[in-house]
Design a protein around this motif. Structure first.
Motif, short mmCIF file in Angstrom:
data_model
loop_
_atom_site.label_atom_id
_atom_site.label_comp_id
_atom_site.label_asym_id
_atom_site.label_seq_id
_atom_site.Cartn_x
_atom_site.Cartn_y
_atom_site.Cartn_z
N LEU A 40 0.94 -1.32 -0.11
CA LEU A 40 -0.01 0.05 0.04
C LEU A 40 0.87 1.24 -0.10
N GLU A 43 -0.94 7.05 0.63
CA GLU A 43 -2.24 7.47 0.20
C GLU A 43 -3.39 6.33 0.41
N GLU A 44 -2.83 5.23 -0.24
CA GLU A 44 -3.91 4.12 -0.10
C GLU A 44 -4.19 3.85 1.52
N GLN A 47 -7.15 5.59 2.80
CA GLN A 47 -8.45 5.42 2.17
C GLN A 47 -9.37 4.47 2.85
N HIS A 50 -8.62 0.62 3.44
CA HIS A 50 -7.68 0.26 4.33
C HIS A 50 -8.28 0.67 5.89
#
Lengths: 213, 213
Positions: A40, A43-44, A47, A50
């Protein structure tokens, strides 16, 4: 289903093995459990997909079809309860090993992380040198006490356990400081642990993520 | 044998219930387990007799005739495994509650303790105000994430568990800062937990130590 671990796509330590997925990888290798890794970006990690796994948007998380867990300590405990090899059978010895897990994470790690974070966030500040003296003193006191307890024993309590795995993982965060070398008992303890084939395999796996980029 | 808990003879927080024996007292009260308390001075905590119980010379420790444990997180887990009431029966739900225990102690508590320790050790330093801004920012980020996860639920995952007990214990360390009041979801969560009769009994017991001096 093969368990899935999340880890950093862009390792902040550039593959030195200090990210917290390393602890879980090491436990999985000690227990002989195959796993997949889902990388990941920063940024991910923040989200919703996550955050549903990890309320604080961190890594690692662990999913095995039955359960979704976060917190490396909890994941290592879960694995050690599911598979033989990281916790003793005897109830008292098992609980003492778990005590060392908590000691690693709640007593030894926080001052070590505070020291590392001071370097990251405050090393350009005029007060850094003065604070570092104080932070080092606190870390040295803990290492002295840990060294005294370990003494001539190879591991903290009987055989190598999840407690040693987490304690060594935490101590490794001090590696670049040279402080651990002042405590030969602890330096030998870390060497003994990191020579284990399971550690070596886990380290190589996390390094490969960085090398392949 | 009645379990024996060690606690501060001279409470640094003057009975505010922030010392780590409080977490264990609360767990014992939730589970209906009677206990004795052995009070230790700071000097006694660093003597061999206590270092044999606790390698870092801290409180609390727990002895029940079968086992000697240190680390409040480990003691609470031990009690929750021995007695019904602080961990769900279902294996996955049990592990999720344990995950919140680790989250409280390894993710949420360290920045809160760092903030408190800055006040204790650095409040007279010229850099204190500037560091406090940074420390508060980190604490607020965590509280925002925790508040978002808790949402409308009364507890972190299903019924009140050892995870809530430790999370609330950790959040209470922020009480004097007023920061928690910025998060009404968390303020209500803490109020709900501290209204529990078991919390009230544990709080009164630790306060009595100080009042009797």
């Amino acid at each position: 289903m093969t368990p899935i671990l999340t880890a950093f796509k862009h390792s902040p330590d550039r593959g030195q093995g200090l990210a917290r997925d390393m602890r879980v990888r090491w436990a999985l290798e000690e227990l002989g459990v195959a796993y997949d890794v889902h990388l990941l970006s920063f940024e991910e990690m923040k989200q919703p997909a996550h955050l549903a796994r990890h309320p604080f948007g961190q890594i690692p998380t662990y999913e095995d079809g039955e359960i979704v867990l976060f917190e490396s300590g909890a994941i290592v405990l879960h694995l050690a309860e599911q598979h033989l090899g990281l916790l003793p059978d005897d109830a008292s010895a098992r609980m003492r090993a778990i005590t060392w897990m908590f000691a690693a994470l709640n007593t030894v790690e926080p001052p070590i992380v505070e020291r590392s974070m001071a370097w990251v966030l405050e090393r350009e500040q005029p007060w850094y040198a003065q604070r570092l003296v104080m932070l080092d003193e606190r870390v040295r006191r803990l290492l002295g006490e840990l060294s005294a307890r370990l003494g001539d024993a190879p591991w903290l309590d009987g055989d190598f356990s999840a407690g040693d795995l987490l304690m060594v993982s935490v101590l490794l965060r001090l590696q670049s400081s040279g402080i651990v070398d002042e405590y030969p008992v602890l330096a030998a303890y870390i060497a003994r642990a990191t020579e284990r084939p399971a550690y070596q395999r886990a380290f190589a796996a996390q390094l490969a993520v960085f090398q392949n980029q």
